[in-house]
Design an enzyme around this catalytic site. Sequence first.
Site, short mmCIF file in Angstrom:
data_model
loop_
_atom_site.label_atom_id
_atom_site.label_comp_id
_atom_site.label_asym_id
_atom_site.label_seq_id
_atom_site.Cartn_x
_atom_site.Cartn_y
_atom_site.Cartn_z
N HIS A 13 0.84 -1.21 0.00
CA HIS A 13 0.00 0.00 0.00
C HIS A 13 0.87 1.25 0.00
O HIS A 13 2.05 1.22 0.39
CB HIS A 13 -0.93 0.02 1.23
CG HIS A 13 -0.22 0.33 2.51
ND1 HIS A 13 -0.02 1.61 2.96
CD2 HIS A 13 0.35 -0.48 3.44
CE1 HIS A 13 0.63 1.58 4.11
NE2 HIS A 13 0.87 0.33 4.42
N CYS A 14 0.28 2.35 -0.45
CA CYS A 14 0.91 3.68 -0.31
C CYS A 14 -0.11 4.57 0.41
O CYS A 14 -0.82 4.08 1.30
CB CYS A 14 1.34 4.25 -1.66
SG CYS A 14 0.04 4.40 -2.90
N TRP A 15 -0.19 5.84 0.08
CA TRP A 15 -1.10 6.72 0.82
C TRP A 15 -2.55 6.51 0.41
O TRP A 15 -3.43 6.28 1.24
CB TRP A 15 -0.68 8.19 0.63
CG TRP A 15 -1.70 9.20 1.06
CD1 TRP A 15 -2.23 10.20 0.31
CD2 TRP A 15 -2.33 9.31 2.35
NE1 TRP A 15 -3.15 10.92 1.04
CE2 TRP A 15 -3.23 10.40 2.30
CE3 TRP A 15 -2.24 8.59 3.53
CZ2 TRP A 15 -4.03 10.79 3.36
CZ3 TRP A 15 -3.03 8.97 4.61
CH2 TRP A 15 -3.91 10.06 4.52
N GLY A 18 -2.47 4.56 -4.96
CA GLY A 18 -2.28 5.10 -6.30
C GLY A 18 -1.00 4.65 -6.98
O GLY A 18 -0.67 3.47 -7.00
N TYR A 47 -3.21 3.67 2.70
CA TYR A 47 -3.16 3.95 4.14
C TYR A 47 -4.33 4.82 4.59
O TYR A 47 -4.82 4.70 5.72
CB TYR A 47 -1.83 4.63 4.47
CG TYR A 47 -1.66 4.97 5.94
CD1 TYR A 47 -1.39 3.99 6.87
CD2 TYR A 47 -1.76 6.29 6.39
CE1 TYR A 47 -1.23 4.29 8.22
CE2 TYR A 47 -1.59 6.61 7.73
CZ TYR A 47 -1.34 5.60 8.64
OH TYR A 47 -1.18 5.91 9.97
#
Length: 305
Positions: free
Chosen positions: A103-105, A108, A132
Amino acid sequence: MAVQKINIESFITASNNAIIIDVRSPAEYDHAHIPGALNLPLFDNEERALIGTTYKKQSREAAIKAGLPLFGNKMLAMVEKVENWVTTHQKENAVSTPSLYIHCWRGGMRSAAVAWLLDLYGYKVIQLTGGYKAYRNWVLHQFTIQYDLKIVGGYTGSGKTEILHALQNKNECVLDLEAIAHHKGSAFGAIGQLPQPSQEMFENILANKLFELHQKNKSIWLEDESQRIGKVIIPTSFFQWMRKSTCYFLTIPFEQRLDFIVEGYGKLDTKSLVEATQRIQKRLGGLETKNAIQYIEQGAIKEAF
């Protein structure tokens, strides 16, 4: 293989005993992250700021072009780092090759890029839809649930934490807020403890623990606390539910409580005890503070306490 995308509810349950990879920058990760996640930043702090500025001031395409050379130079090191994590995970858990949950923020470009790389290399990769940010929404929701709580109360020195540990040894569900906060809750509570987590990280750990305990369909025992534990704060909705739950108040004689406090705190270093006493001078008053510090410096801990 193709990268699978799942929502936060599936992610929480399916990623248990797997490798969770957070590709956000080191600064984002250090502030707070999913408990147990490993950091594999696509961009460092400065690079992330540059890409973000390019995205806002120019375009998405310009940001991608700026990021591609940076990503290309890191591909080999990223793959080798993940290989080491996988090998360690296999040895520690005696399992075959684990899935990688990424995952990232916001779910994306950053997580998509790293997911593509690791999928290309041959790993089974699952990407968190919403990133996140979706996890944080899940965290905040956990504090709105009306859990079956049982609160252990009592004046300082009643042994509330020790009773929680005894309950845990009898296979009861126990939530140790002070252990999560790295603080024992009083003016002396930070002495000898690890640095406290950020507020966001405290909430993340608390939410994960609540979710874990709630699955057992049993009452959850926890200690009566003020809303603030050192520098972190128990989320208001959960704290209000604690206040509405049944409290089992321990009535322990003063002398026994005093002996218990001396045993627990008396061995701490003099400097820390003096500094903690000075922090509560407004409540003690000038004379009592002076007397207490004098006793501490003389080694007369029981008289001081």
